[in-house]
Design an enzyme around this catalytic site. Structure first.
Site, PDB file in Angstrom:
ATOM      1  N   ASP A 196      12.176 -13.760  19.791  1.00 18.55           N
ATOM      2  CA  ASP A 196      12.059 -14.147  18.377  1.00 18.55           C
ATOM      3  C   ASP A 196      12.659 -15.518  18.060  1.00 18.55           C
ATOM      4  OD1 ASP A 196      11.059 -11.584  18.132  1.00 18.55           O
ATOM      5  OD2 ASP A 196      12.921 -10.733  17.356  1.00 18.55           O
ATOM      6  N   ARG A 229       6.499  -9.579  25.458  1.00 20.65           N
ATOM      7  CA  ARG A 229       7.885  -9.382  25.874  1.00 20.65           C
ATOM      8  C   ARG A 229       8.069  -9.456  27.385  1.00 20.65           C
ATOM      9  NH1 ARG A 229      10.785  -5.594  22.005  1.00 20.65           N
ATOM     10  NH2 ARG A 229      11.076  -4.110  23.687  1.00 20.65           N
TER      11      ARG A 229
END
Ligand code: F6P
Length: 328
Positions: free
Chosen positions: A136, A261
């Site tokens: 993020d 991810r």
């Protein structure tokens, strides 16, 4: 011999393993004992520990995920959980806990350190070192987090593939990327994939404005449209319905999800991870305490952990404006 612990709570980010390797190699070579905490804070509370040596981190620099595993842990959000964590670390003789994680994990770390010094005499001296690691990139005080660069590349490659089919069908694609409540990933991914629109949670979007622009783009003979939609913006299916009703264009959605991810870390993520890990150990060797390692204008530095907790990192709106200028 001084004992340090490493923990990787929260969302894994590609490059975490490269960082664990750097920490272990630098620490063991400097005569520190290194304990790996398995499965994040939940594992810490269950006292799941392993001893790490030079060979435990062989062959992991190129692997995504975290060899220490992770978990989401509710208990660590409570005062009892934090106190228990501080006590377990003390019992294990861990003097420095290195936390690899995003905003949430680092703030839990700061609270454990505070909890430790506040519990009672004899329980203090635990220090926490934070290493920003999250796709993020939402950690205040650092220009970049471990894993951010890899996640950008992964998302961009996926969008390149989607662009092929979008062009073949003259379709509008709304593509959801991760980022929790922030638009850092969406901004970089949108610019790199030549997106026509980038929607981020920090800036409210206007459906009518998007539709007007889509019509203009049709007149300019654009053959496809990519709308990069940060997950924190809400419901992408709702937006797709609104656009198709208002414009009669063919709209499809695609949520990139967890592919962002994982995967082998980029060279940049590995190198940032190696630099962060090595520097964190150097700080410990110099008896520095309760810091977060950060990247600032190309340099690796450290800042007090309490100085970054609860602060909101601002998104670079210049990226969004540039992408918009070029999407003509
Ligand atoms: O913080 C990293 C992140 O991947 C976010 O982008 C996403 O919102 C969240 O974690 C997903 O969390 P979980 O692994 O609990 O589903």
């Amino acid at each position: 011999m001084k004992k340090i612990g490493i923990i990787t709570p929260g969302g894994d980010a590609s490059g975490m393993n490269a960082c664990i390797r750097a920490i272990v190699r630098r620490a063991v070579s400097s005569k520190l004992e290194v304990i790996g905490i398995i499965e994040g804070f939940a594992g810490l509370l269950k006292e799941k520990f392993i001893q790490l040596n030079l060979r435990s981190v062989s062959g992991i620099i190129n692997h995504g995920g975290t060899i220490l595993k992770s978990s989401r842990c509710r208990e660590i959000r409570t005062a009892e959980g934090l106190k228990k964590a501080a006590k377990i670390l003390k019992k294990q003789g861990i003097e420095s806990l290195i936390i690899l994680g995003g905003d949430g994990s680092l703030s839990a770390g700061a609270k454990i350190a505070r909890m430790d010094s506040g519990i009672s005499a004899g329980l203090s001296n635990l220090s926490v070192m934070g290493i920003p690691a999250s796709i993020d990139n939402d950690v205040y005080g650092t220009d970049e987090t471990i894993g951010f660069d890899t996640a950008i590349d992964t998302a961009v490659h996926a969008i390149d593939n989607i662009r092929d089919t979008a062009v073949s069908f003259n379709r509008v694609f709304i593509i959801e990327v991760m980022g929790r409540e922030r638009g850092f990933l969406a901004g970089e991914v949108g610019l790199a994939s030549g997106a026509e629109f980038i929607l981020v949670p920090e800036i409210k979007y206007n459906v009518n404005k998007i539709c007007r622009k889509l019509k203009e783009q049709q007149q300019q003979k654009k053959t496809s449209v990519i709308i990069v939609f940060a997950e924190g913006c809400g419901n992408l299916y709702k937006l797709a319905n609104q656009i198709s009703k208002k414009t009669q264009l063919e709209v499809r959605v695609s949520s990139l999800g967890y592919i962002q991810r994982g995967g082998s870390p980029s060279a940049r993520s590995r190198n940032l991870a190696s630099r962060f890990g090595d520097y964190a150990v150097e700080l410990i060797l110099n008896n520095r305490k309760n810091l977060v390692v950060v990247l600032k204008e190309g340099d690796i530095k450290s800042v007090p952990i309490d100085s970054i907790i609860g602060k909101e990192k601002k998104i670079d709106t210049g990226i969004l404006k540039l992408a918009n200028r070029l999407a003509v």
